[in-house]
Enzyme design. Structure first.
Site, PDB file in Angstrom:
ATOM      1  N   ASP A  66      48.935 -11.690  -6.218  1.00  7.32           N
ATOM      2  CA  ASP A  66      48.721 -11.148  -4.875  1.00  7.32           C
ATOM      3  C   ASP A  66      49.455 -11.950  -3.805  1.00  7.32           C
ATOM      4  OD1 ASP A  66      47.115 -13.380  -5.249  1.00  7.32           O
ATOM      5  OD2 ASP A  66      45.221 -12.344  -4.905  1.00  7.32           O
ATOM      6  N   ASP A 134      32.426 -13.258  -4.102  1.00  2.94           N
ATOM      7  CA  ASP A 134      31.845 -11.903  -4.134  1.00  2.94           C
ATOM      8  C   ASP A 134      32.226 -11.156  -5.421  1.00  2.94           C
ATOM      9  OD1 ASP A 134      34.535 -11.422  -3.687  1.00  2.94           O
ATOM     10  OD2 ASP A 134      34.248 -10.212  -1.877  1.00  2.94           O
ATOM     11  N   HIS A 136      35.324 -10.854  -6.627  1.00  5.63           N
ATOM     12  CA  HIS A 136      36.663 -10.247  -6.641  1.00  5.63           C
ATOM     13  C   HIS A 136      37.595 -10.975  -7.614  1.00  5.63           C
ATOM     14  CE1 HIS A 136      38.009 -12.916  -3.013  1.00  5.63           C
ATOM     15  NE2 HIS A 136      38.779 -13.265  -4.001  1.00  5.63           N
ATOM     16  N   GLU A 141      38.510  -6.348  -3.959  1.00  5.51           N
ATOM     17  CA  GLU A 141      37.175  -6.587  -3.412  1.00  5.51           C
ATOM     18  C   GLU A 141      36.173  -5.603  -4.026  1.00  5.51           C
ATOM     19  OE1 GLU A 141      36.655  -9.170  -1.908  1.00  5.51           O
ATOM     20  OE2 GLU A 141      38.153  -9.671  -0.375  1.00  5.51           O
TER      21      GLU A 141
HETATM   22  C1  GLP Z   1      41.451 -15.863  -3.377  1.00 10.38           C
HETATM   23  C2  GLP Z   1      42.509 -15.283  -4.358  1.00 10.38           C
HETATM   24  C3  GLP Z   1      41.940 -15.114  -5.736  1.00 10.38           C
HETATM   25  C4  GLP Z   1      41.159 -16.363  -6.080  1.00 10.38           C
HETATM   26  C5  GLP Z   1      39.929 -16.451  -5.231  1.00 10.38           C
HETATM   27  C6  GLP Z   1      39.157 -17.741  -5.410  1.00 10.38           C
HETATM   28  O1  GLP Z   1      41.087 -15.049  -2.337  1.00 10.38           O
HETATM   29  N1  GLP Z   1      43.115 -14.051  -3.960  1.00 10.38           N
HETATM   30  O2  GLP Z   1      42.995 -14.875  -6.648  1.00 10.38           O
HETATM   31  O3  GLP Z   1      40.755 -16.307  -7.426  1.00 10.38           O
HETATM   32  O4  GLP Z   1      40.202 -16.180  -3.890  1.00 10.38           O
HETATM   33  O5  GLP Z   1      39.743 -18.810  -4.731  1.00 10.38           O
HETATM   34  P1  GLP Z   1      39.425 -20.300  -5.030  1.00 10.38           P
HETATM   35  O6  GLP Z   1      39.999 -20.601  -6.357  1.00 10.38           O
HETATM   36  O7  GLP Z   1      40.084 -21.084  -3.938  1.00 10.38           O
HETATM   37  O8  GLP Z   1      37.940 -20.426  -5.023  1.00 10.38           O
END
Ligand code: GLP
Length: 243
Positions: A66, A134, A136, A141
């Protein structure tokens, strides 16, 4: 089928993730890569292994999940910049073998379609995933269709808050939209490795592994995938019934 591995803490989870992921760091393989703080420990181990053992990425391709909409690639918090800083610039993967969706351009949906076509032509051998608080995956989402392809999406309020820490803790600086591989795109990967660490992921981990397969928890679809490894540390595993 999901295999769950419980690690002691973040470092142990990163060690265990590297053990799984290194099986795919071989010539001809296609890696699915992720951003966020979770994969940083794994990326550090990949860099160390490249430097110390000479493991080469010359014949490896990568596709990222992404990218934020509207951030130029020169912005330090763009996922393009993140990947270069934390991995690509420290290993020998050719720039043209790496792919990060673009969040800039006139026709983001058209570009998203092309991204899916590229992935279809080059199926991902192992997709690395984190998980949002959440539930995702990538930026899919809650409520996103399980059959979605790469698309433009609005970020959930909770995601904007979670990611605020990367934007000077200023909510007004966090992009509100992203381009993301869809859940259908992610499910096409031959293997999936998801890492979840920290107590703020405990609810999402429980819903993913022990909840119903429901679009309210995007990660719950992984219960239907043929080959998933989930590595959780003890705080993230705290709410699980079956450990
Ligand atoms: C972000 C990314 C995800 C990631 C998630 C968790 O928004 N788009 O790919 O897995 O949030 O992030 P973190 O690893 O910093 O907790």
């Amino acid at each position: 089928m999901i295999k769950v591995i419980v690690a002691k803490d973040y470092e142990d989870a990163s060690d265990k993730a590297f053990e799984v992921f290194k099986e795919f760091i071989k010539p001809g393989k296609v890696l699915g890569l992720a951003t966020g703080s979770t994969p940083l420990g794994l990326y550090a181990r990949m860099v160390k292994d490249h430097k110390e053992n000479g493991t080469s990425y010359k014949d490896i391709k990568s596709f990222n999940l992404d990218e934020y909409v509207g951030l130029p690639i020169t912005h330090p918090e763009s996922y393009y910049a993140f990947m270069h800083r934390n991995l690509f610039d420290q290993i020998d993967i050719p720039e043209e073998s790496t792919h990060v969706p673009s969040g800039l351009g006139e026709d983001l949906e058209g570009q998203a379609k092309k991204y899916d076509e590229m992935i279809d032509a080059c199926p991902v051998d192992c997709q690395l995933l984190g998980i949002g608080s959440d539930g995702h995956i990538a930026f899919n989402e809650p409520g996103t269709s399980f059959t979605s392809g790469t698309h433009v999406t609005d970020l959930a309020e909770s995601t904007i808050k979670d990611n605020c820490r990367f934007f000077d803790n200023d909510i007004s600086k966090v992009p509100t939209q992203a381009v993301t591989q869809g859940i259908g795109t992610i499910m096409k990967a031959k293997n999936i490795l998801l890492i979840a660490t920290g107590a703020n992921k405990a609810n999402a981990v429980k819903a993913m592994l022990e909840g119903p397969i429901d679009e309210a928890c995007p990660a719950s679809i992984l219960q239907k995938h043929a080959s998933v490894v989930v590595i959780v540390d003890e705080p993230a595993a705290a709410l699980l019934q079956n450990k």
